[in-house]
Design an enzyme around this catalytic site. Structure first.
Site, PDB file in Angstrom:
ATOM      1  CE  LYS A  95      68.436 -94.136 -21.617  1.00  0.00           C
ATOM      2  NZ  LYS A  95      68.481 -92.593 -21.624  1.00  0.00           N
TER       3      LYS A  95
ATOM      4  N   GLY B  60      65.705 -96.186 -50.277  1.00  0.00           N
ATOM      5  CA  GLY B  60      65.873 -95.306 -49.282  1.00  0.00           C
ATOM      6  C   GLY B  60      67.124 -95.420 -48.775  1.00  0.00           C
ATOM      7  CB  ILE B  61      69.216 -93.424 -46.287  1.00  0.00           C
ATOM      8  CG1 ILE B  61      70.704 -93.161 -46.182  1.00  0.00           C
ATOM      9  CG2 ILE B  61      68.176 -93.230 -44.875  1.00  0.00           C
ATOM     10  CD1 ILE B  61      70.771 -91.746 -45.579  1.00  0.00           C
ATOM     11  N   GLY B  62      70.100 -96.548 -45.854  1.00  0.00           N
ATOM     12  CA  GLY B  62      70.408 -97.458 -44.969  1.00  0.00           C
ATOM     13  C   GLY B  62      70.961 -98.672 -45.687  1.00  0.00           C
ATOM     14  N   GLY B  63      71.333 -99.776 -44.812  1.00  0.00           N
ATOM     15  CA  GLY B  63      71.894-100.906 -45.166  1.00  0.00           C
ATOM     16  C   GLY B  63      71.031-101.815 -46.160  1.00  0.00           C
TER      17      GLY B  63
ATOM     18  N   GLY C  40      61.705 -88.408 -48.219  1.00  0.00           N
ATOM     19  CA  GLY C  40      60.793 -88.713 -49.434  1.00  0.00           C
ATOM     20  C   GLY C  40      59.821 -89.960 -49.021  1.00  0.00           C
TER      21      GLY C  40
ATOM     22  CD  GLU D 159      64.505 -88.426 -50.912  1.00  0.00           C
ATOM     23  OE1 GLU D 159      63.581 -87.711 -50.418  1.00  0.00           O
ATOM     24  OE2 GLU D 159      64.943 -89.293 -49.935  1.00  0.00           O
TER      25      GLU D 159
END
Length: 448
Positions: free
Chosen positions: A369, A219-222, A342, A244
Site C-alpha cells: 500500500k 482455479g479463480i483468477g487471470g 478447493g 470445482e
C-alpha cells in the site's frame, strides 16, 4: 394434486415467505451467483423483529441487505466460508465472520449438525413438468443444505440456465415449503480477471507440462484463465475437465475442440464441475448442455475421486509462500481475503493421480500500500497468515522465473533453495540471509 396445483398452493410474496424466519435461526443463502437478492431484501425488512439470525453464505456476490441494515450485528450475523469482493469489504468493517472449511468435507458439517439450517433461501430455475426446480450454476453444498433444512423457500428466476447432472442438480417441489416468483434479473456476471505479464509468463511455463489427455482443474483468477486460452490455441488433444469452478476459458477450449474428456477414467466425456461464475456467455453455454455435469462439492472436490482420473493437472493461485513451503492463498496476515476453497482438495488429488501435477502459482513480487515492491516468497508467512496448503502437501510452485522441483520429500534447506531459485532476483540475497538465520540453509552454488 398436480404439480401445477401444488405450485400455486405454495406461491407466496417474498415478504410472506420470509415470515418463517425466527430469532436465533440459521438461514442459508444459495451459493455464489445463486444467492437470492429478492429474499434477502425481504428478510432485511424484518430487521427490527429479529435478533441473532445467522446468515450463512458461500461467496455471496453482493453485500446482503440484511447485513448492511445491521452493522452492529444485533439482528443479523454473517458467516461467510469463501469471501467474495463484496463480503470481504463487510468483513473488513467488522460486519461478518469467516467460516473456515475444507470444501470437500463441508457437506458433512450439515449432517453432523455442526451447521444447522432452519431456513434455506435459494434461487432456482423454473419448475419442469416433473416438478423439479433446477439449482442452476451452483450445486456445491445445496443438496446437503436441503437434506437438513427445516424450511425451504425458493425464488424462481427465468434467467437461470438449466444445468444438467451429474447428481443432485435439482430439488423437487415436494421438498419446498414456499415459492416466490422473483424479478427474473440475469445472474451476476463476473468478467475475466485482468491478466498481468507475470501471469502470461507463468501460464507459458505450465503449458510445457500439460500433455494430451490431461484432466484439468483451473482455479479463480487471470492466470488460470490465460492457460485455458493458450490450450484453446494449442495442439493439445483430448483434454478432460474435472474441476470445482467452471470458468470462462473452458468455453474457449470446448469450442476449439480441445475438450473431449475421451481419456477420463470417471465421467468420460463430461465437463464435471460444482459451480460456475463468469459472463452470460458461460451461463448460456451451460444451459441444457449435456456435455456439462453438475455435482455436489463432496464429489467434485474429494481428493480420492479426483485422483481416479489420470494426468490430473491442478492450477491455482496463491498470495504468498514461505521458505518452508507453506502456501497462503486466502489471507493477508489476519485479513481474510477469500478462503481455502478447493485449492487443498485439488492440489492433493492431483498428486494422488497417476501422472498428475499440482501447481501453485504466484507472481514473484507485489506492490504494498506504500508503493514498495515486496517479495511474495518470504522467509516466514506474514504473521497471522493462513497456511492454505501445508508444507507437507505441497508439490510444484511456479513464478514467472520458473518451476520448482516437486517439494515433497525435500528437506527444509532444499525447499528453501528451490523457492529462492524462482524468487525475484532482487530479493534472492536477502532471502538467503534470512534462511541462514532460520537455520534452513547450507553452502551451495546452485543459486544464481
Amino acid at each position: 394434486m398436480s404439480y401445477l396445483q401444488e405450485y400455486r398452493s405454495k406461491l407466496r410474496s417474498a415478504a410472506e415467505a420470509v415470515k418463517v424466519v425466527k430469532s436465533g435461526d440459521t438461514v442459508h443463502y444459495g451459493e455464489f451467483a445463486m444467492a437470492s437478492h429478492v429474499l434477502d431484501e425481504a428478510l432485511a425488512q424484518r430487521k427490527d423483529e429479529l435478533y441473532d439470525v445467522v446468515i450463512r453464505t458461500v461467496s455471496n456476490l453482493f453485500p446482503p441487505k440484511t447485513v448492511l441494515s445491521d452493522p452492529e450485528k444485533e439482528h443479523f450475523i454473517l458467516h461467510e466460508s469463501f469471501m467474495s469482493g463484496a463480503t470481504r469489504k463487510l468483513h473488513d468493517q467488522d460486519m461478518g465472520y469467516h467460516l473456515p472449511i475444507t470444501y470437500h468435507e463441508c457437506g458433512s458439517y450439515y449432517g453432523l449438525g455442526t451447521i444447522p439450517v432452519d431456513v434455506a433461501l435459494l434461487k432456482v430455475a423454473p419448475m419442469d413438468k416433473h416438478g423439479y426446480f433446477n439449482l442452476g450454476v451452483s450445486n456445491s453444498v445445496t443438496p446437503n443444505v436441503l437434506a437438513v433444512a427445516k424450511k425451504v423457500i425458493v425464488e424462481v428466476n427465468t434467467s437461470i440456465p438449466r444445468c444438467l447432472g451429474g447428481v443432485k442438480e435439482a430439488v423437487h417441489i415436494s421438498k419446498v415449503d414456499f415459492i416466490v416468483e422473483g424479478d427474473n434479473k440475469p445472474l451476476i456476471e463476473i468478467p475475466p480477471a485482468r491478466v498481468s505479464e507475470a501471469d502470461k509468463a507463468i501460464a507459458a511455463l505450465i503449458m510445457e507440462k500439460i500433455e494430451d489427455g490431461a484432466c484439468l482443474q483451473l482455479g479463480i483468477g487471470g492466470m488460470p484463465n490465460t492457460i485455458g486460452k493458450l490450450i484453446a490455441e494449442s495442439d493439445l488433444k483430448d483434454i478432460g475437465i474435472h474441476t470445482e469452478m467452471l470458468v470462462e476459458s473452458m468455453v474457449d477450449m470446448y469450442e476449439a475442440g480441445k475438450i473431449t474428456g475421451a481419456r477420463k477414467t470417471l465421467d468420460q466425456g463430461k465437463i464435471v464441475y460444482t459451480f460456475a461464475m463468469g459472463t452470460q456467455r458461460l451461463y448460456d453455454f451451460m444451459d441444457d448442455n449435456p456435455a456439462c455435469a453438475s455435482f455436489p462439492a463432496d464429489y467434485t472436490n474429494n481428493p480420492y475421486i479426483i485422483a481416479q482420473n489420470d494426468k490430473v493437472v491442478s492450477i491455482n493461485n496463491s498470495l504468498e509462500i514461505d521458505l518452508y513451503g507453506q502456501i497462503c492463498s486466502e489471507s493477508s496476515g489476519i485479513r481474510q481475503i477469500s478462503g481455502t476453497g478447493g485449492q487443498l482438495d485439488f492440489h492433493f488429488g492431483a498428486y494422488k493421480s497417476k501422472g498428475g501435477k499440482g501447481f501453485i502459482c504466484l507472481s514473484s513480487t507485489t506492490t504494498n500500500k506504500n508503493g514498495e515492491l515486496i517479495s511474495r516468497i518470504k522467509p516466514i508467512l506474514t504473521p497471522g497468515g493462513i497456511a492454505t496448503v501445508p508444507r507437507s502437501l505441497i508439490s510444484y510452485v511456479v513464478t514467472e522465473y520458473g518451476i520448482t522441483k516437486i517439494l515433497k520429500g525435500l528437506s527444509t534447506w532444499e525447499r528453501a533453495e528451490e523457492l529462492i531459485k524462482v524468487a525475484h532476483p532482487d530479493f534472492r540475497d536477502e532471502l538467503i540471509k534470512e534462511a541462514q538465520k532460520n537455520k534452513i540453509w547450507r553452502r551451495s552454488n546452485k543459486i544464481v
